[in-house]
Scaffold this motif. Structure first.
Motif, PDB file in Angstrom:
ATOM      1  N   MET A   1      27.124 -15.870  52.358  1.00 36.37           N
ATOM      2  CA  MET A   1      26.305 -15.693  53.386  1.00 36.37           C
ATOM      3  C   MET A   1      24.971 -16.371  53.289  1.00 36.37           C
ATOM      4  SD  MET A   1      25.856 -14.153  56.271  1.00 36.37           S
ATOM      5  CE  MET A   1      24.509 -14.122  57.262  1.00 36.37           C
ATOM      6  N   GLY A   2      24.324 -16.351  51.962  1.00 32.86           N
ATOM      7  CA  GLY A   2      23.214 -16.799  51.602  1.00 32.86           C
ATOM      8  C   GLY A   2      23.154 -18.197  51.867  1.00 32.86           C
ATOM      9  N   GLU A   3      24.519 -19.116  51.199  1.00 31.22           N
ATOM     10  CA  GLU A   3      24.496 -20.472  51.444  1.00 31.22           C
ATOM     11  C   GLU A   3      24.615 -20.764  52.841  1.00 31.22           C
ATOM     12  OE1 GLU A   3      23.756 -23.087  49.271  1.00 31.22           O
ATOM     13  OE2 GLU A   3      23.296 -21.622  48.101  1.00 31.22           O
ATOM     14  N   TRP A   4      25.118 -20.055  53.664  1.00 27.79           N
ATOM     15  CA  TRP A   4      25.196 -20.536  55.053  1.00 27.79           C
ATOM     16  C   TRP A   4      23.836 -20.268  55.668  1.00 27.79           C
ATOM     17  CZ3 TRP A   4      23.926 -17.115  59.289  1.00 27.79           C
ATOM     18  CH2 TRP A   4      24.557 -17.613  60.482  1.00 27.79           C
ATOM     19  N   GLY A  36      21.192 -14.297  48.875  1.00 31.35           N
ATOM     20  CA  GLY A  36      22.414 -13.567  48.487  1.00 31.35           C
ATOM     21  C   GLY A  36      22.529 -12.122  47.697  1.00 31.35           C
ATOM     22  N   ASP A  37      20.966 -11.710  47.905  1.00 30.10           N
ATOM     23  CA  ASP A  37      20.880 -10.421  47.573  1.00 30.10           C
ATOM     24  C   ASP A  37      21.339  -9.233  48.221  1.00 30.10           C
ATOM     25  OD1 ASP A  37      19.755 -11.616  45.051  1.00 30.10           O
ATOM     26  OD2 ASP A  37      17.755 -11.432  46.017  1.00 30.10           O
ATOM     27  N   ARG A  38      21.416  -9.533  49.556  1.00 27.80           N
ATOM     28  CA  ARG A  38      21.679  -8.696  50.711  1.00 27.80           C
ATOM     29  C   ARG A  38      22.318  -9.307  51.563  1.00 27.80           C
ATOM     30  NH1 ARG A  38      19.859  -3.094  49.925  1.00 27.80           N
ATOM     31  NH2 ARG A  38      18.267  -3.134  48.069  1.00 27.80           N
ATOM     32  N   VAL A  39      23.022  -8.496  52.466  1.00 31.96           N
ATOM     33  CA  VAL A  39      23.779  -9.008  53.869  1.00 31.96           C
ATOM     34  C   VAL A  39      23.048  -8.479  54.926  1.00 31.96           C
ATOM     35  CG1 VAL A  39      25.761  -9.374  55.023  1.00 31.96           C
ATOM     36  CG2 VAL A  39      25.858  -9.617  52.556  1.00 31.96           C
ATOM     37  N   PRO A  40      22.586  -9.219  55.892  1.00 28.09           N
ATOM     38  CA  PRO A  40      22.041  -8.364  57.056  1.00 28.09           C
ATOM     39  C   PRO A  40      22.943  -7.493  58.085  1.00 28.09           C
ATOM     40  CG  PRO A  40      22.429 -10.727  57.579  1.00 28.09           C
ATOM     41  CD  PRO A  40      22.801 -10.437  56.294  1.00 28.09           C
ATOM     42  N   LYS A  41      22.457  -6.357  58.540  1.00 29.82           N
ATOM     43  CA  LYS A  41      23.230  -5.694  59.470  1.00 29.82           C
ATOM     44  C   LYS A  41      23.776  -6.620  60.483  1.00 29.82           C
ATOM     45  CE  LYS A  41      20.384  -1.435  58.872  1.00 29.82           C
ATOM     46  NZ  LYS A  41      19.415  -0.522  59.773  1.00 29.82           N
ATOM     47  N   LEU A  48      20.005 -13.610  64.084  1.00 23.71           N
ATOM     48  CA  LEU A  48      20.049 -14.981  63.341  1.00 23.71           C
ATOM     49  C   LEU A  48      20.856 -16.178  63.917  1.00 23.71           C
ATOM     50  CD1 LEU A  48      20.070 -13.750  59.716  1.00 23.71           C
ATOM     51  CD2 LEU A  48      18.129 -14.682  60.882  1.00 23.71           C
ATOM     52  N   CYS A  49      21.985 -15.524  64.378  1.00 22.47           N
ATOM     53  CA  CYS A  49      23.134 -16.311  65.004  1.00 22.47           C
ATOM     54  C   CYS A  49      22.386 -17.144  66.372  1.00 22.47           C
ATOM     55  CB  CYS A  49      24.352 -15.807  65.412  1.00 22.47           C
ATOM     56  SG  CYS A  49      25.274 -15.554  63.981  1.00 22.47           S
ATOM     57  N   GLU A  50      21.687 -16.163  67.264  1.00 22.17           N
ATOM     58  CA  GLU A  50      21.287 -16.450  68.262  1.00 22.17           C
ATOM     59  C   GLU A  50      20.147 -17.566  68.068  1.00 22.17           C
ATOM     60  OE1 GLU A  50      18.955 -14.639  72.255  1.00 22.17           O
ATOM     61  OE2 GLU A  50      19.394 -13.474  70.500  1.00 22.17           O
ATOM     62  N   VAL A  51      19.306 -17.465  67.212  1.00 24.01           N
ATOM     63  CA  VAL A  51      17.879 -18.371  66.859  1.00 24.01           C
ATOM     64  C   VAL A  51      18.679 -19.670  66.292  1.00 24.01           C
ATOM     65  CG1 VAL A  51      15.981 -18.655  65.008  1.00 24.01           C
ATOM     66  CG2 VAL A  51      16.555 -16.463  66.575  1.00 24.01           C
ATOM     67  N   PHE A  52      19.470 -19.779  65.279  1.00 18.16           N
ATOM     68  CA  PHE A  52      20.242 -20.746  64.896  1.00 18.16           C
ATOM     69  C   PHE A  52      20.825 -21.496  66.038  1.00 18.16           C
ATOM     70  CE2 PHE A  52      20.411 -18.625  60.263  1.00 18.16           C
ATOM     71  CZ  PHE A  52      19.098 -19.248  60.180  1.00 18.16           C
ATOM     72  N   ALA A  53      21.788 -20.947  66.821  1.00 19.70           N
ATOM     73  CA  ALA A  53      22.486 -21.515  67.792  1.00 19.70           C
ATOM     74  C   ALA A  53      21.582 -22.464  68.874  1.00 19.70           C
ATOM     75  CB  ALA A  53      23.377 -20.620  68.575  1.00 19.70           C
ATOM     76  N   LYS A  54      20.240 -21.862  69.215  1.00 18.52           N
ATOM     77  CA  LYS A  54      19.383 -22.437  70.160  1.00 18.52           C
ATOM     78  C   LYS A  54      18.677 -23.507  69.548  1.00 18.52           C
ATOM     79  CE  LYS A  54      18.360 -18.239  72.844  1.00 18.52           C
ATOM     80  NZ  LYS A  54      17.282 -17.270  73.629  1.00 18.52           N
ATOM     81  N   VAL A  65      31.047 -17.021  64.463  1.00 14.78           N
ATOM     82  CA  VAL A  65      32.076 -17.290  63.580  1.00 14.78           C
ATOM     83  C   VAL A  65      31.891 -17.935  62.347  1.00 14.78           C
ATOM     84  CG1 VAL A  65      34.261 -18.425  63.633  1.00 14.78           C
ATOM     85  CG2 VAL A  65      33.598 -17.179  65.508  1.00 14.78           C
ATOM     86  N   SER A  66      30.911 -19.033  62.351  1.00 11.17           N
ATOM     87  CA  SER A  66      30.743 -19.694  60.998  1.00 11.17           C
ATOM     88  C   SER A  66      29.845 -18.724  60.251  1.00 11.17           C
ATOM     89  CB  SER A  66      29.706 -20.913  61.368  1.00 11.17           C
ATOM     90  OG  SER A  66      28.483 -20.704  61.780  1.00 11.17           O
ATOM     91  N   GLY A  67      29.257 -17.707  60.555  1.00 10.90           N
ATOM     92  CA  GLY A  67      28.398 -17.061  59.939  1.00 10.90           C
ATOM     93  C   GLY A  67      29.307 -15.863  59.269  1.00 10.90           C
ATOM     94  N   LEU A  68      30.333 -15.326  60.087  1.00 11.54           N
ATOM     95  CA  LEU A  68      31.088 -14.351  59.679  1.00 11.54           C
ATOM     96  C   LEU A  68      32.124 -14.652  58.674  1.00 11.54           C
ATOM     97  CD1 LEU A  68      32.196 -12.562  63.014  1.00 11.54           C
ATOM     98  CD2 LEU A  68      30.929 -11.637  61.140  1.00 11.54           C
ATOM     99  N   GLN A  69      32.516 -16.000  58.617  1.00 12.43           N
ATOM    100  CA  GLN A  69      33.433 -16.532  57.790  1.00 12.43           C
ATOM    101  C   GLN A  69      32.903 -16.566  56.456  1.00 12.43           C
ATOM    102  OE1 GLN A  69      34.472 -20.012  59.480  1.00 12.43           O
ATOM    103  NE2 GLN A  69      36.531 -19.400  60.498  1.00 12.43           N
ATOM    104  N   GLU A  70      31.603 -16.489  56.041  1.00  7.38           N
ATOM    105  CA  GLU A  70      30.891 -16.553  54.907  1.00  7.38           C
ATOM    106  C   GLU A  70      30.480 -15.080  54.444  1.00  7.38           C
ATOM    107  OE1 GLU A  70      30.308 -19.330  53.163  1.00  7.38           O
ATOM    108  OE2 GLU A  70      31.321 -20.356  54.806  1.00  7.38           O
ATOM    109  N   MET A  71      30.693 -14.321  55.273  1.00  6.65           N
ATOM    110  CA  MET A  71      30.395 -12.963  54.757  1.00  6.65           C
ATOM    111  C   MET A  71      31.539 -12.197  53.783  1.00  6.65           C
ATOM    112  SD  MET A  71      28.698 -10.768  58.094  1.00  6.65           S
ATOM    113  CE  MET A  71      27.174 -11.291  58.552  1.00  6.65           C
TER     114      MET A  71
END
Length: 83
Positions: A1-4, A36-41, A48-54, A65-71
């Protein structure tokens, strides 16, 4: 998740401060997730996905989907055979 998250920040040309200002999320939390110390709720992940997508002019669902695959939870499910 951190690398994503780091990849998305780079693609969006965001610093931690800019992402903090854009998302309304705490800088310290952003750093912990990116390291990578934590994973967001889930609700925070969607922000985060909304901000990055925009910022990247990408689809919201594509970003999710791209973020979920990294969790880790997704990766564990895939290893258990849930494809």
């Amino acid at each position: 998740m951190g690398e994503w998250m780091k990849q998305q920040m780079k693609a969006s040309k965001f610093t931690y401060d800019k992402l903090c200002a854009t998302s309304g999320l705490a800088r310290g939390s952003l750093i912990r997730w990116a390291n990578g110390d934590r994973v967001p709720k889930l609700s925070t992940f969607l922000i985060l996905c909304e901000v990055f997508a925009k910022s990247q002019n990408k689809g919201f669902t594509e970003m999710i989907v791209s973020g979920l695959q990294e969790m880790p939870e997704y990766q564990f499910a895939m290893r258990r055979g849930h494809k």
